[in-house]
Design a protein around this motif. Structure first.
Motif, PDB file in Angstrom:
ATOM      1  N   UNK A 163       0.830  -1.204   0.000  1.00  0.00           N
ATOM      2  CA  UNK A 163       0.000   0.000   0.000  1.00  0.00           C
ATOM      3  C   UNK A 163       0.865   1.256   0.000  1.00  0.00           C
ATOM      4  N   UNK A 164       1.939   1.238   0.792  1.00  0.00           N
ATOM      5  CA  UNK A 164       2.828   2.391   0.858  1.00  0.00           C
ATOM      6  C   UNK A 164       3.509   2.609  -0.488  1.00  0.00           C
ATOM      7  N   UNK A 165       3.974   1.536  -1.111  1.00  0.00           N
ATOM      8  CA  UNK A 165       4.628   1.641  -2.417  1.00  0.00           C
ATOM      9  C   UNK A 165       3.639   2.166  -3.455  1.00  0.00           C
ATOM     10  N   UNK A 166       2.394   1.685  -3.396  1.00  0.00           N
ATOM     11  CA  UNK A 166       1.368   2.126  -4.343  1.00  0.00           C
ATOM     12  C   UNK A 166       1.079   3.618  -4.166  1.00  0.00           C
ATOM     13  N   UNK A 167       0.992   4.079  -2.914  1.00  0.00           N
ATOM     14  CA  UNK A 167       0.744   5.500  -2.658  1.00  0.00           C
ATOM     15  C   UNK A 167       1.899   6.350  -3.158  1.00  0.00           C
ATOM     16  N   UNK A 221       3.979   5.618  -5.568  1.00  0.00           N
ATOM     17  CA  UNK A 221       3.957   5.589  -7.027  1.00  0.00           C
ATOM     18  C   UNK A 221       2.901   6.544  -7.564  1.00  0.00           C
ATOM     19  N   UNK A 222       1.717   6.545  -6.966  1.00  0.00           N
ATOM     20  CA  UNK A 222       0.658   7.455  -7.403  1.00  0.00           C
ATOM     21  C   UNK A 222       1.061   8.908  -7.186  1.00  0.00           C
ATOM     22  N   UNK A 244       2.796  14.073  -9.474  1.00  0.00           N
ATOM     23  CA  UNK A 244       3.787  15.151  -9.549  1.00  0.00           C
ATOM     24  C   UNK A 244       4.306  15.286 -10.975  1.00  0.00           C
ATOM     25  N   UNK A 245       4.545  14.170 -11.638  1.00  0.00           N
ATOM     26  CA  UNK A 245       5.010  14.196 -13.025  1.00  0.00           C
ATOM     27  C   UNK A 245       3.971  14.842 -13.939  1.00  0.00           C
ATOM     28  N   UNK A 246       2.716  14.451 -13.799  1.00  0.00           N
ATOM     29  CA  UNK A 246       1.657  15.047 -14.615  1.00  0.00           C
ATOM     30  C   UNK A 246       1.532  16.542 -14.342  1.00  0.00           C
TER      31      UNK A 246
END
Length: 53
Positions: A9-13, A15-16, A21-23
């Motif tokens: 869950x932490x890795x998924x958050x 990544x999102x 930030x990139x967008x």
């Protein structure tokens, strides 16, 4: 869940967050480009036309 589930869950958050930030950065870059091109076209367009002729 367990420890592995929490880590996922932490890795998924993270990544999102990185994708958001990139967008946002891409959006800001394109916005700046559009504003600059509009400024050149609208404000300085006549001057460039005169220089062409």
């Amino acid at each position: 869940m367990g420890i592995n589930g929490d880590k996922k869950k932490i890795i998924k958050k993270k990544r999102l967050l990185r994708i958001n930030v990139l967008f946002f950065a891409v959006f800001i870059c394109f916005s700046a480009l559009i504003i600059k091109l509009g400024f050149l076209q609208i404000v300085e367009g006549e001057e460039y036309k005169k220089n062409c002729q």
